[in-house]
Design a protein around this motif. Sequence first.
Motif, PDB file in Angstrom:
ATOM      1  N   GLU C 189       0.842  -1.199   0.000  1.00 24.32           N
ATOM      2  CA  GLU C 189       0.000   0.000   0.000  1.00 24.32           C
ATOM      3  C   GLU C 189       0.873   1.242   0.000  1.00 24.32           C
ATOM      4  O   GLU C 189       0.586   2.244  -0.640  1.00 24.32           O
ATOM      5  CB  GLU C 189      -0.883   0.065   1.267  1.00 24.32           C
ATOM      6  CG  GLU C 189      -1.919  -1.023   1.348  1.00 24.32           C
ATOM      7  CD  GLU C 189      -1.551  -2.083   2.381  1.00 24.32           C
ATOM      8  OE1 GLU C 189      -1.270  -1.725   3.537  1.00 24.32           O
ATOM      9  OE2 GLU C 189      -1.547  -3.279   2.006  1.00 24.32           O
ATOM     10  N   THR C 190       1.968   1.152   0.780  1.00 24.63           N
ATOM     11  CA  THR C 190       2.900   2.270   0.863  1.00 24.63           C
ATOM     12  C   THR C 190       4.283   1.717   0.614  1.00 24.63           C
ATOM     13  O   THR C 190       4.610   0.611   1.031  1.00 24.63           O
ATOM     14  CB  THR C 190       2.853   2.903   2.268  1.00 24.63           C
ATOM     15  OG1 THR C 190       1.599   3.515   2.437  1.00 24.63           O
ATOM     16  CG2 THR C 190       3.941   3.960   2.433  1.00 24.63           C
ATOM     17  N   ASP C 191       5.083   2.515  -0.086  1.00 25.42           N
ATOM     18  CA  ASP C 191       6.393   2.079  -0.529  1.00 25.42           C
ATOM     19  C   ASP C 191       7.346   3.210  -0.216  1.00 25.42           C
ATOM     20  O   ASP C 191       7.083   4.353  -0.575  1.00 25.42           O
ATOM     21  CB  ASP C 191       6.286   1.860  -2.047  1.00 25.42           C
ATOM     22  CG  ASP C 191       7.553   1.336  -2.643  1.00 25.42           C
ATOM     23  OD1 ASP C 191       8.397   0.832  -1.891  1.00 25.42           O
ATOM     24  OD2 ASP C 191       7.687   1.448  -3.874  1.00 25.42           O
ATOM     25  N   MET C 192       8.424   2.928   0.492  1.00 27.95           N
ATOM     26  CA  MET C 192       9.340   4.008   0.841  1.00 27.95           C
ATOM     27  C   MET C 192      10.780   3.568   0.631  1.00 27.95           C
ATOM     28  O   MET C 192      11.139   2.429   0.915  1.00 27.95           O
ATOM     29  CB  MET C 192       9.140   4.398   2.304  1.00 27.95           C
ATOM     30  CG  MET C 192      10.092   5.488   2.758  1.00 27.95           C
ATOM     31  SD  MET C 192       9.733   6.052   4.431  1.00 27.95           S
ATOM     32  CE  MET C 192       8.662   7.430   4.106  1.00 27.95           C
ATOM     33  N   ASN C 193      11.576   4.479   0.119  1.00 25.11           N
ATOM     34  CA  ASN C 193      12.999   4.243   0.008  1.00 25.11           C
ATOM     35  C   ASN C 193      13.704   5.200   0.946  1.00 25.11           C
ATOM     36  O   ASN C 193      13.431   6.398   0.933  1.00 25.11           O
ATOM     37  CB  ASN C 193      13.474   4.466  -1.429  1.00 25.11           C
ATOM     38  CG  ASN C 193      12.923   3.411  -2.368  1.00 25.11           C
ATOM     39  OD1 ASN C 193      13.290   2.248  -2.254  1.00 25.11           O
ATOM     40  ND2 ASN C 193      12.021   3.786  -3.257  1.00 25.11           N
ATOM     41  N   VAL C 194      14.582   4.646   1.757  1.00 22.76           N
ATOM     42  CA  VAL C 194      15.294   5.462   2.728  1.00 22.76           C
ATOM     43  C   VAL C 194      16.790   5.318   2.479  1.00 22.76           C
ATOM     44  O   VAL C 194      17.294   4.206   2.340  1.00 22.76           O
ATOM     45  CB  VAL C 194      14.938   5.031   4.164  1.00 22.76           C
ATOM     46  CG1 VAL C 194      15.823   5.742   5.186  1.00 22.76           C
ATOM     47  CG2 VAL C 194      13.468   5.321   4.444  1.00 22.76           C
ATOM     48  N   VAL C 195      17.460   6.456   2.395  1.00 29.37           N
ATOM     49  CA  VAL C 195      18.913   6.470   2.240  1.00 29.37           C
ATOM     50  C   VAL C 195      19.471   7.072   3.518  1.00 29.37           C
ATOM     51  O   VAL C 195      19.068   8.169   3.910  1.00 29.37           O
ATOM     52  CB  VAL C 195      19.327   7.330   1.029  1.00 29.37           C
ATOM     53  CG1 VAL C 195      20.843   7.261   0.830  1.00 29.37           C
ATOM     54  CG2 VAL C 195      18.586   6.898  -0.232  1.00 29.37           C
ATOM     55  N   ALA C 196      20.355   6.338   4.165  1.00 30.68           N
ATOM     56  CA  ALA C 196      20.877   6.842   5.437  1.00 30.68           C
ATOM     57  C   ALA C 196      22.380   6.618   5.512  1.00 30.68           C
ATOM     58  O   ALA C 196      22.937   5.735   4.860  1.00 30.68           O
ATOM     59  CB  ALA C 196      20.189   6.149   6.601  1.00 30.68           C
ATOM     60  N   THR C 197      23.020   7.427   6.323  1.00 26.52           N
ATOM     61  CA  THR C 197      24.478   7.329   6.461  1.00 26.52           C
ATOM     62  C   THR C 197      24.825   6.262   7.502  1.00 26.52           C
ATOM     63  O   THR C 197      23.966   5.807   8.258  1.00 26.52           O
ATOM     64  CB  THR C 197      25.078   8.669   6.934  1.00 26.52           C
ATOM     65  OG1 THR C 197      24.657   8.896   8.281  1.00 26.52           O
ATOM     66  CG2 THR C 197      24.610   9.820   6.060  1.00 26.52           C
ATOM     67  N   GLY C 198      26.094   5.926   7.535  1.00 23.13           N
ATOM     68  CA  GLY C 198      26.575   4.947   8.503  1.00 23.13           C
ATOM     69  C   GLY C 198      26.306   5.393   9.939  1.00 23.13           C
ATOM     70  O   GLY C 198      26.140   4.557  10.843  1.00 23.13           O
ATOM     71  N   ARG C 199      26.269   6.704  10.140  1.00 20.72           N
ATOM     72  CA  ARG C 199      25.992   7.228  11.483  1.00 20.72           C
ATOM     73  C   ARG C 199      24.500   7.228  11.805  1.00 20.72           C
ATOM     74  O   ARG C 199      24.094   7.664  12.875  1.00 20.72           O
ATOM     75  CB  ARG C 199      26.486   8.666  11.616  1.00 20.72           C
ATOM     76  CG  ARG C 199      27.976   8.800  11.524  1.00 20.72           C
ATOM     77  CD  ARG C 199      28.502  10.109  12.123  1.00 20.72           C
ATOM     78  NE  ARG C 199      29.955  10.105  12.006  1.00 20.72           N
ATOM     79  CZ  ARG C 199      30.619  10.607  10.969  1.00 20.72           C
ATOM     80  NH1 ARG C 199      29.983  11.205   9.983  1.00 20.72           N
ATOM     81  NH2 ARG C 199      31.941  10.513  10.927  1.00 20.72           N
ATOM     82  N   GLY C 200      23.660   6.818  10.844  1.00 20.75           N
ATOM     83  CA  GLY C 200      22.232   6.720  11.107  1.00 20.75           C
ATOM     84  C   GLY C 200      21.443   7.994  10.850  1.00 20.75           C
ATOM     85  O   GLY C 200      20.321   8.151  11.342  1.00 20.75           O
ATOM     86  N   LEU C 201      22.000   8.885  10.045  1.00 19.21           N
ATOM     87  CA  LEU C 201      21.265  10.108   9.682  1.00 19.21           C
ATOM     88  C   LEU C 201      20.621   9.922   8.314  1.00 19.21           C
ATOM     89  O   LEU C 201      21.149   9.221   7.445  1.00 19.21           O
ATOM     90  CB  LEU C 201      22.222  11.302   9.653  1.00 19.21           C
ATOM     91  CG  LEU C 201      22.879  11.625  11.000  1.00 19.21           C
ATOM     92  CD1 LEU C 201      23.967  12.681  10.822  1.00 19.21           C
ATOM     93  CD2 LEU C 201      21.815  12.098  11.998  1.00 19.21           C
TER      94      LEU C 201
END
Lengths: 242, 242, 242, 242, 242, 242
Positions: C189-201
């Motif tokens: 229903e919902t689709d999300m792409n998340v890009v995050a740094t090694g530090r978790g930001l």
Amino acid sequence: MTELRLDGRTNDQLRPVTFERGWSKQAEGSCLVSFGDTKVLCTASFTNGVPRWMTGKGKGWVTAEYSMLPRATNSRSDREAVKGKIGGRTHEISRLIGRSLRAVVDMKALGENTIVIDCDVLQADGGTRTAAITGAYVALADALEWGRANKFIAQKAVPLVDSIAAVSVGIIDGAPMLDLAYTEDVRAETDMNVVATGRGLFVEVQGTAEGAPFDRRELDSILDLALAGTAQLTEAQKAALA
Amino acid sequence: MTELRLDGRTNDQLRPVTFERGWSKQAEGSCLVSFGDTKVLCTASFTNGVPRWMTGKGKGWVTAEYSMLPRATNSRSDREAVKGKIGGRTHEISRLIGRSLRAVVDMKALGENTIVIDCDVLQADGGTRTAAITGAYVALADALEWGRANKFIAQKAVPLVDSIAAVSVGIIDGAPMLDLAYTEDVRAETDMNVVATGRGLFVEVQGTAEGAPFDRRELDSILDLALAGTAQLTEAQKAALA
Amino acid sequence: MTELRLDGRTNDQLRPVTFERGWSKQAEGSCLVSFGDTKVLCTASFTNGVPRWMTGKGKGWVTAEYSMLPRATNSRSDREAVKGKIGGRTHEISRLIGRSLRAVVDMKALGENTIVIDCDVLQADGGTRTAAITGAYVALADALEWGRANKFIAQKAVPLVDSIAAVSVGIIDGAPMLDLAYTEDVRAETDMNVVATGRGLFVEVQGTAEGAPFDRRELDSILDLALAGTAQLTEAQKAALA
Amino acid sequence: MTELRLDGRTNDQLRPVTFERGWSKQAEGSCLVSFGDTKVLCTASFTNGVPRWMTGKGKGWVTAEYSMLPRATNSRSDREAVKGKIGGRTHEISRLIGRSLRAVVDMKALGENTIVIDCDVLQADGGTRTAAITGAYVALADALEWGRANKFIAQKAVPLVDSIAAVSVGIIDGAPMLDLAYTEDVRAETDMNVVATGRGLFVEVQGTAEGAPFDRRELDSILDLALAGTAQLTEAQKAALA
Amino acid sequence: MTELRLDGRTNDQLRPVTFERGWSKQAEGSCLVSFGDTKVLCTASFTNGVPRWMTGKGKGWVTAEYSMLPRATNSRSDREAVKGKIGGRTHEISRLIGRSLRAVVDMKALGENTIVIDCDVLQADGGTRTAAITGAYVALADALEWGRANKFIAQKAVPLVDSIAAVSVGIIDGAPMLDLAYTEDVRAETDMNVVATGRGLFVEVQGTAEGAPFDRRELDSILDLALAGTAQLTEAQKAALA
Amino acid sequence: MTELRLDGRTNDQLRPVTFERGWSKQAEGSCLVSFGDTKVLCTASFTNGVPRWMTGKGKGWVTAEYSMLPRATNSRSDREAVKGKIGGRTHEISRLIGRSLRAVVDMKALGENTIVIDCDVLQADGGTRTAAITGAYVALADALEWGRANKFIAQKAVPLVDSIAAVSVGIIDGAPMLDLAYTEDVRAETDMNVVATGRGLFVEVQGTAEGAPFDRRELDSILDLALAGTAQLTEAQKAALA
């Protein structure tokens, strides 16, 4: 000529003409021009400098691009950007606008500056190219003033040697008619666009027999009507720029 | 939040928003929307029937195209039609607008009809995609009414299941800020566009760290701001459509 | 969460992830990354110097191009080169990869060098863009080492300020789910792409309601899942680069 | 012929040849072929039915497309999709591969089915077109078996009338040489690609004097070498398909 | 060989060959060549200077473009300019013509000058590429003389190291045949184009099995025929240039 | 008018005009027309049937395409096919030729048949569009006869309602001048192309002030000259078709 046209005009009457000068906050010169329901946003972008192949000649350059929004017309057209190519009609009109404006610009007086005119038809009801030329002149005049105010054009230079305006004329059921609206345009046997200077000289005369070929007498009658029309447009431009 | 923004707004304040509904005489639905100096002409073209590959499924289709006039921005850009190809940014925004509008349309209720939304940016000062979505909703609503009035949509059908609006938010010098103008947008460390329905549900959340990456707390703060903004836009849409 | 997914994973489990570092004999950095059956060949091409418009600023440039082989997917797609234009989806993903990588590169430390990342999807089973970003980071890291070894980057310079990884998350039948395979992706229903740094930001958060709009609580749940996923991918990258 | 080539081969020796049959989970037939460091991913996509202009003739169609990843080569090339057009070399090789494969297919026996071969060069070190043809044959054979297993091809039909393989030959410093690696290819006075069937008949002979023109005796010597090479490749194909 | 061909020729006979040298008043070298009803206008444009990437190496450049008028053939083809892209066949032939001519030009002796050859097929009846090469040589020779006469080429320089001519050969019903007309070409089992120098050395050998694959003996027989044909064409070129 | 023009003509004199009717063996109608050194190959391709959107209306269609060989002019131009797009000038002239020919064709009498006119300029020395129209009429007349002879046009039908010819006129140093050669064309203050029927009626009048704008008297003088010119061309066409 006792019978009036669909919109109540006489055969030798222009549609209401308005100029919203300075419509754009971004462009050096701009004008939203209306010929009846035809509305064209004209912007003039002034850049100091000329394309590389013109550098060092002490002369400027003026060019123009015309385009129509997809739903400017009664049924939607595909975008030329989506099709990946410019159509023949768009090319033709862009070139016509550019030539018409250059006819009243002294390129030496302009100096090494470039002006790009964009004429985007927001709403179309016949005569988009003539409205575009007539409105573009107003935008051009303001962009030149901007160039002077910003010292890119010499104070004494007179880059505009004349003004320029354009109007369509046609023959419908044998009668010469001025400033055709779209429904008139599709019925016209002959269709002509005339570009003339404020002094009443021709810059472009483009007549096409859409229906039956036309004779010399008919040609003469629409040329008369066109010059009367461009004279009125010249006055309207003067008022707008005052 | 005591210090005001360049244009005198507080951090959680929208720019003045206006909708000129029915701007176009040609389109079935239209709206000239302004978010401050950002002006987007949105037209909705209603066509009975759907593309061949959708025929016979009893469902409609809504799609959108976004474009910017060459001199909408501070310096002139080349036309995509002249370059012969659509740029990535244009593609991206066109797709976003289409998805956002489809999220509130019941395609079964629309029936086998197609609506093409055109969003042409006449003047740009940040937030063109969010203004486009917000204005396109108004044009869409009118086109759907046109379809109903012209018997292409059943009287009892409810093609719009919710309304849709969009706003940008960002973090500037560590402070969350609503509806960024161009000069703010270029300074933002984080820039997010949020599309939400009238009921306050998310349809799109697109956040990008332009400067430093952002943490969960910052994300939460701009999401709050965005939902407050879209709620106000929802009210403005209702007023315009009343 | 007691019921397992089609491929036997729990909802918060990644697919098997592998990195074949140095796959290409030609590129300065390269990595064939797999997220389950999704396989992307990432190459990083290092060139000394920058495009003309960037020269003399002491800064480098990183850019990316994404493409899919015609038969990477279950049914063959036409080649974009044959169609003569890049589609909107390709544009969008290429831009996303480029922005994501630039978020962890210090352009001053890179110096006047250019890195072009190519991510070519050899086999697709959902999550091609997130696999591409995650694998491209490994290729990028190796290309930067090459640049240092070849004296194009100063010995003391630290061009990589963090690592970067990406994962998809979604909501299926109301349940948050990590790293969607293709058959899951089409049902979400919902689709999300998340890009995050090694530090978790966060660097990018792109969520789309494919079916029903989502509320704040749902958004929070998938953001949690995503950060847990990128943390695992960060570990896998570290192991690959060790 | 006592002196060995750079990679230790004798003049009449092929590079190590490998076929990873069934590399792709998506395609009906596939093969990752290597001729030394040249690696080409060949997929064969089987579709029931033929293009409209061929319908009703009871015959099938086989076509091919060749492409190189941008960093398959030592320095990166621009993508043809980005340039918006296919180059002459790509066109030429795609056509060659298609003709070569069609030479061993009985279109009547194939029936109204279409096979599209994609040959994507993942890594290039000379001989990419000959590797592509040789590997594509393996992918084609598997796709035909898939078609038979899925009842699109009649059980008794024999669509493959022969096998097909290709190799490059050249003259370097006056000596005929088999299967040129890239560094050899650039030094060759004459460069020839030969496509031959498993029975040892010619399908294509394309020889070009890159340096000095060649005489009849030289032509004869490289033709001999080529037929010996394709005979070995034929054996390797048989082994891979066993 | 007792039975004559449709046009009354024996199997080893060329069609009537004519060269109208200096056909164009505009080009530095030009030739309207006919091989029977195949007519190709070849112009050679001489420009002092070379493309930027070649400057300063003391060497010249020769390149060629081939095209067919839309109604050169029995049924009209769409223009490539209208389709917006060059087809594979056109690319292939343009490249072949360029390579063939460069094979007889000493680029050092040419000096930093560029010659662009245009071969436009005005009427096609088979063998357009071989007529083009054969006629282009005549145009090239004249353009080189023009360059010498105008002091762009040193008086003592010998830019032409040999002459070049081309002919098609084929196997029809098992019989080798020289210079195929269109109706013969479509029936040929094997079709080969041979480009050879005045001294009788090969520059290009491109043979294709259109029907059945061919064996070594057949290949030998058409190679013999081809060399006999190019020898006659060489004589005709000499006569034309005398 | 006592001083003669560079080529010895008086101001009201045409250049030598020739028509090589039936130049092409392939086309249904063809004509190689010369206006002095301007040479245009005109072919008329007759096809039974009309485009799908015109089917069933009992009417035919005539269209035209104009192009210039790259070295038709004094310096070589790039091919539009290579540039991947048609220029504005080419579009404009193709449309003009099509409109001009359609003005003398009775589409009902033509029946559901299509004629495509190709005008390819082999050598250019001014007046290429007027030569193209004048020659295309001859090719068109022959194609119509072919259609009648082959029973695609009814025996009693009269598809040609008039003949059509075109000529350029201009004002040079204040003097009206007929049929401008290239060196005259570049010097003209005003340049006009006139298309007129055999009966002396106008079909197109396209005048442009290249230098100074022109007044009504000047316009009248060149219109007179043009009609005298097209009358002579009409006679020449009659003679050619006799």
